[in-house]
Write a protein that holds these residues in place. Structure first.
Motif, PDB file in Angstrom:
ATOM      1  N   LEU A  50      37.943 -67.910  37.045  1.00 60.35           N
ATOM      2  CA  LEU A  50      37.159 -68.678  38.016  1.00 60.35           C
ATOM      3  C   LEU A  50      37.753 -70.046  38.303  1.00 60.35           C
ATOM      4  O   LEU A  50      37.324 -70.727  39.229  1.00 60.35           O
ATOM      5  N   VAL A  51      38.708 -70.460  37.495  1.00 56.02           N
ATOM      6  CA  VAL A  51      39.250 -71.812  37.615  1.00 56.02           C
ATOM      7  C   VAL A  51      40.763 -71.720  37.679  1.00 56.02           C
ATOM      8  O   VAL A  51      41.391 -70.994  36.901  1.00 56.02           O
ATOM      9  N   GLY A  52      41.363 -72.472  38.608  1.00 55.75           N
ATOM     10  CA  GLY A  52      42.813 -72.499  38.697  1.00 55.75           C
ATOM     11  C   GLY A  52      43.296 -72.330  40.110  1.00 55.75           C
ATOM     12  O   GLY A  52      42.567 -72.511  41.082  1.00 55.75           O
ATOM     13  N   PHE A 137      23.656 -68.667  39.588  1.00 50.56           N
ATOM     14  CA  PHE A 137      23.389 -69.767  40.517  1.00 50.56           C
ATOM     15  C   PHE A 137      24.672 -70.254  41.168  1.00 50.56           C
ATOM     16  O   PHE A 137      24.698 -70.585  42.362  1.00 50.56           O
ATOM     17  N   LEU A 138      25.759 -70.292  40.404  1.00 55.20           N
ATOM     18  CA  LEU A 138      27.016 -70.824  40.933  1.00 55.20           C
ATOM     19  C   LEU A 138      27.781 -69.810  41.781  1.00 55.20           C
ATOM     20  O   LEU A 138      28.403 -70.186  42.780  1.00 55.20           O
ATOM     21  N   PHE A 139      27.741 -68.518  41.391  1.00 55.58           N
ATOM     22  CA  PHE A 139      28.638 -67.553  42.012  1.00 55.58           C
ATOM     23  C   PHE A 139      27.915 -66.429  42.746  1.00 55.58           C
ATOM     24  O   PHE A 139      28.338 -66.054  43.839  1.00 55.58           O
ATOM     25  N   SER A 140      26.854 -65.889  42.182  1.00 55.89           N
ATOM     26  CA  SER A 140      26.147 -64.821  42.886  1.00 55.89           C
ATOM     27  C   SER A 140      25.513 -65.333  44.175  1.00 55.89           C
ATOM     28  O   SER A 140      25.428 -64.617  45.168  1.00 55.89           O
ATOM     29  N   SER A 141      25.071 -66.585  44.150  1.00 60.87           N
ATOM     30  CA  SER A 141      24.499 -67.156  45.368  1.00 60.87           C
ATOM     31  C   SER A 141      25.537 -67.260  46.473  1.00 60.87           C
ATOM     32  O   SER A 141      25.205 -67.179  47.663  1.00 60.87           O
ATOM     33  N   GLN A 142      26.827 -67.415  46.084  1.00 63.70           N
ATOM     34  CA  GLN A 142      27.883 -67.472  47.087  1.00 63.70           C
ATOM     35  C   GLN A 142      28.016 -66.139  47.816  1.00 63.70           C
ATOM     36  O   GLN A 142      28.363 -66.090  48.994  1.00 63.70           O
ATOM     37  N   VAL A 143      27.738 -65.041  47.108  1.00 65.44           N
ATOM     38  CA  VAL A 143      27.788 -63.725  47.752  1.00 65.44           C
ATOM     39  C   VAL A 143      26.710 -63.626  48.824  1.00 65.44           C
ATOM     40  O   VAL A 143      26.947 -63.114  49.928  1.00 65.44           O
ATOM     41  N   GLY A 144      25.517 -64.098  48.507  1.00 66.22           N
ATOM     42  CA  GLY A 144      24.442 -64.091  49.493  1.00 66.22           C
ATOM     43  C   GLY A 144      24.765 -64.933  50.711  1.00 66.22           C
ATOM     44  O   GLY A 144      24.507 -64.522  51.859  1.00 66.22           O
ATOM     45  N   ALA A 260      34.103 -61.775  38.494  1.00 71.38           N
ATOM     46  CA  ALA A 260      34.789 -62.502  37.419  1.00 71.38           C
ATOM     47  C   ALA A 260      33.826 -63.329  36.584  1.00 71.38           C
ATOM     48  O   ALA A 260      34.157 -63.697  35.448  1.00 71.38           O
ATOM     49  N   ALA A 261      32.645 -63.648  37.130  1.00 68.37           N
ATOM     50  CA  ALA A 261      31.649 -64.449  36.414  1.00 68.37           C
ATOM     51  C   ALA A 261      30.587 -63.579  35.758  1.00 68.37           C
ATOM     52  O   ALA A 261      29.483 -64.070  35.468  1.00 68.37           O
ATOM     53  N   ASP A 262      30.893 -62.317  35.513  1.00 67.43           N
ATOM     54  CA  ASP A 262      29.940 -61.431  34.849  1.00 67.43           C
ATOM     55  C   ASP A 262      29.609 -61.987  33.462  1.00 67.43           C
ATOM     56  O   ASP A 262      30.509 -62.132  32.620  1.00 67.43           O
ATOM     57  N   PRO A 263      28.353 -62.330  33.173  1.00 69.60           N
ATOM     58  CA  PRO A 263      28.011 -62.937  31.879  1.00 69.60           C
ATOM     59  C   PRO A 263      28.409 -62.081  30.682  1.00 69.60           C
ATOM     60  O   PRO A 263      28.771 -62.609  29.630  1.00 69.60           O
ATOM     61  N   GLN A 264      28.377 -60.775  30.834  1.00 68.51           N
ATOM     62  CA  GLN A 264      28.743 -59.906  29.724  1.00 68.51           C
ATOM     63  C   GLN A 264      30.227 -59.995  29.393  1.00 68.51           C
ATOM     64  O   GLN A 264      30.636 -59.654  28.270  1.00 68.51           O
TER      65      GLN A 264
END
Length: 337
Positions: A50-52, A137-144, A260-264
């Motif tokens: 997620l970073v780079g 909140f940071l990434f799934s909301s971007q999909v919406g 890539a931000a899947d919490p699991q």
């Protein structure tokens, strides 16, 4: 006042300098030791994808790690995330805000989310819900958001295409721009044929070419005034199509980030453990003791000023009575036997 004077005053009021810090430290220690046992746990968040500098990532550049840490910390304490975590765990948002702490591991993008509470059973669920909700909140909301942009761009393309169809129906012509270009090419060819026929003296051919040229020119005259409006509609459709393509690329990137931000995949939860009372005691007692010492110094100064003020306000002692003058030497000598 010299240093010696200060030391003399401090020695005379040593009970204040010692007593105030001791009392403050003792009170702080009593509060810490009498408080209920606290439990703490840590969740580790490591999401290098997620970073780079990866194309499409939200955090890029030399400050990408710091930006991600700041954004994640703000998300954890945001009212929306706190409300969602409170609904998931039953812990009030105020207690969540007080117990959560975010720490960056060195200069990397890895984070440590620590939660401290009086109930051991609450620690792991709160950490799990917090990391899951913050990443969403940071990434799934971007999909919406990206999905909404795609839908809006698709609606623009549909509207532009419909407007073109309505124009063609109203003007009873389809694709007039292509017809105009084809007619213009045909007209150029007919004029060349006309010149060739004239050169060889073919009068019948010249007449046929002239009639065709007249028909083609009439068609151009009819289509010419209509082309600007039609071309404007085409430009709107092209712009909408380009926006739709960009929106689809953004949606694809947002979905990749959400995956890539899947919490699991990017989080791990440690076991809850008892918070050391000694560590908490040292962390609390030392600042309180220092503040008590400063307060003692101020009290000594205030007491000394009050003491000197009272001494200066007392009336001065009366002067000693003047001694009687001694007798002359001759009188003393005469009085001797």
């Amino acid at each position: 006042m010299e240093i010696v004077d200060y030391l003399r005053v401090a020695r005379r009021r040593l009970w204040v300098l010692v007593g105030v810090p001791v009392l403050a430290t003792g009170a702080a220690a009593a509060i810490v030791l009498s408080a209920p046992q606290q439990f703490s746990g840590t969740a580790y968040v490591a999401a290098p994808a997620l970073v780079g500098g990866v194309a499409g990532t939200q955090y890029t550049g030399t400050q990408a790690a710091n930006q991600f840490v700041a954004a994640f910390g703000a998300a954890v304490t945001s009212p929306r995330v706190l409300a969602d975590v409170a609904a998931d765990t039953g812990v009030p948002p105020e207690r969540l805000r007080d117990g959560l702490a975010i720490t960056q591991v060195g200069a990397s993008s890895q984070l440590e989310v620590t939660y401290t509470a009086g109930d051991r059973a609450r620690v792991a669920p709160v950490l799990t819900a917090t990391t899951t909700r913050a990443l969403a909140f940071l990434f799934s909301s971007q999909v919406g958001i990206a999905t909404g942009e795609v839908e809006a761009a698709n609606a623009d393309v549909t509207a532009a295409t419909k407007a073109i169809g309505e124009w063609e129906k109203a003007n009873k012509v389809s694709q007039p721009d292509r017809i105009y270009q084809a007619t213009l090419s045909e007209l150029t060819s007919l004029r060349q044929q006309q010149l060739s026929m004239q050169a060889v003296g073919n009068g019948r051919g010249v007449d046929a070419a002239t009639a065709a040229i007249t028909t083609a020119q009439k068609k151009l005259d009819e289509l010419g005034p209509k082309l600007p409006d039609y071309q404007a509609l085409l430009a709107q459709r092209d712009a909408a199509t380009s926006a739709l393509s960009q929106a689809r690329e953004g949606l694809q990137a947002a979905r990749a980030q959400a995956q890539a931000a899947d919490p699991q995949q990017v989080t791990s939860i440690g076991e809850a453990h008892e918070v050391s009372r000694m560590t908490e005691l040292v962390r609390t007692a030392l600042p309180v003791g220092g503040a008590g010492l400063l307060l003692g110094v101020l009290l000594v100064g205030v007491l000394e000023l009050l003491s000197r003020g009272r001494a200066a306000a007392r009336p001065a002692a009366p002067a000693a009575t003047t001694a009687a003058p001694s007798a002359p030497a001759e009188t003393v000598s005469a009085a001797r036997p």
